[in-house]
Design a protein around this motif. Structure first.
Motif, PDB file in Angstrom:
ATOM      1  N   VAL A   1       0.831  -1.203   0.000  1.00 15.51           N
ATOM      2  CA  VAL A   1       0.000   0.000   0.000  1.00 15.51           C
ATOM      3  C   VAL A   1       0.868   1.256   0.000  1.00 15.51           C
TER       4      VAL A   1
ATOM      5  N   GLN B   1       2.247   1.786  -3.390  1.00 15.59           N
ATOM      6  CA  GLN B   1       1.178   2.326  -4.222  1.00 15.59           C
ATOM      7  C   GLN B   1       1.001   3.823  -3.967  1.00 15.59           C
TER       8      GLN B   1
ATOM      9  N   HIS C   1      -6.598  -3.894 -12.266  1.00 17.92           N
ATOM     10  CA  HIS C   1      -6.712  -3.412 -10.885  1.00 17.92           C
ATOM     11  C   HIS C   1      -8.115  -3.544 -10.298  1.00 17.92           C
TER      12      HIS C   1
ATOM     13  N   CYS D   1      -9.319  -5.419  -7.139  1.00 15.69           N
ATOM     14  CA  CYS D   1      -9.177  -4.945  -5.756  1.00 15.69           C
ATOM     15  C   CYS D   1     -10.520  -4.819  -5.054  1.00 15.69           C
TER      16      CYS D   1
ATOM     17  N   ASN E   1      -6.216   1.132  -0.797  1.00 14.22           N
ATOM     18  CA  ASN E   1      -5.885   0.438  -2.040  1.00 14.22           C
ATOM     19  C   ASN E   1      -6.974   0.640  -3.088  1.00 14.22           C
TER      20      ASN E   1
ATOM     21  N   ASN F   1      -6.782   2.906  -6.702  1.00 15.72           N
ATOM     22  CA  ASN F   1      -7.096   2.292  -7.998  1.00 15.72           C
ATOM     23  C   ASN F   1      -8.266   2.997  -8.668  1.00 15.72           C
TER      24      ASN F   1
END
Length: 249
Positions: free
Chosen positions: A121, A124, A160, A163, A179, A183
């Motif tokens: 995370v 990201q 993605h 998620c 997360n 995305n």
């Protein structure tokens, strides 16, 4: 004569001029992502290496993106670079919550497990807003690459969206939402740049449009050259409720 489109070659040339290092293009079929870059000056490397997973025309955009990333790194002052580190003191409680959800993890693997999940995370958070700045800059400045860019970004959105299968029963709620919203912001950017509202529908259906728009807005109004990456990342961290999870090195 260049083997790449003029836009891609111009970015390679500019990044080489600004950084003082040339570029090599290499392939690695085991690469877990479509492309990456190894910056010159690290690990004794004299030249930048853009690493691609597979041959294909889409690499013309991926190479342009990685060259733009190198250019961004060299134009960003050292004090503004995203040298983000986990905030160990605060994360102890997050790790405890995570381990309580996964009691079957063997004791010897627990530290690796929590570092991997939380680190994902934070990686990201460090990479997505800056990456979106690059995508937006390329879209505005290099229309020649639009078709390849659209293909690349749509593929990322498709990958993605899985998620949304994560739940607070699997991982801490704050981690899951961070997360998913990051995305969602990337998907909203793609929907906005290419006028494809439908690609954002999975996130809109679960009520993430407002949260994604808050993250996207500063990226749309940020300047690519001389940008303040830390300020942007801090804004994202605050909106996602994970600003205490990291510190600046």
């Amino acid at each position: 004569m260049s083997q790449y489109p003029a836009s891609t070659q111009s970015l390679i040339d500019e990044a080489a001029l600004v950084s003082g290092h040339g570029f090599d293009i290499v392939f690695d079929a085991s690469l877990p992502v479509a492309s990456s870059v190894r910056i010159a000056g690290r690990e004794g490397r004299d030249r930048h290496e853009i690493v691609l997973r597979l041959p294909g025309i889409e690499n013309n955009y991926l190479i342009a993106w990685q060259a733009a990333f190198v250019l961004h790194q060299y134009k960003t002052p050292e004090t503004e670079r995203a040298n983000l580190q986990p905030n160990a003191a605060y994360l102890a409680s997050v790790k405890s919550e995570l381990l309580a959800m996964h009691p079957g993890i063997p004791a010897a693997q627990r530290e690796h497990f929590t570092d991997h999940v939380i680190g994902g995370v934070l990686t990201q958070l460090r990479s997505t807003p800056v990456g979106m700045l690059i995508d937006i800059h390329l879209h505005r400045s290099y229309p020649e690459l639009h078709a390849l860019q659209q293909e690349s970004l749509v593929q990322q959105v498709v990958e993605h969206v899985a998620c949304l299968q994560l739940t607070p029963e699997m991982f801490p709620r704050t981690l899951v939402r961070a997360n998913q919203v990051m995305n969602a912001a990337q998907a909203l950017m793609t929907a906005t740049l290419f006028e494809m509202p439908g690609i954002f529908d999975p996130y809109r259906t679960v009520g993430m449009e407002a949260a994604a728009a808050i993250l996207l807005e500063p990226c749309l109004h940020q300047v690519f050259d001389g940008t303040k990456d830390r300020e942007l990342i801090d804004a994202w961290g605050g909106n996602l409720g994970i600003e205490t999870w990291y510190r600046w090195a």
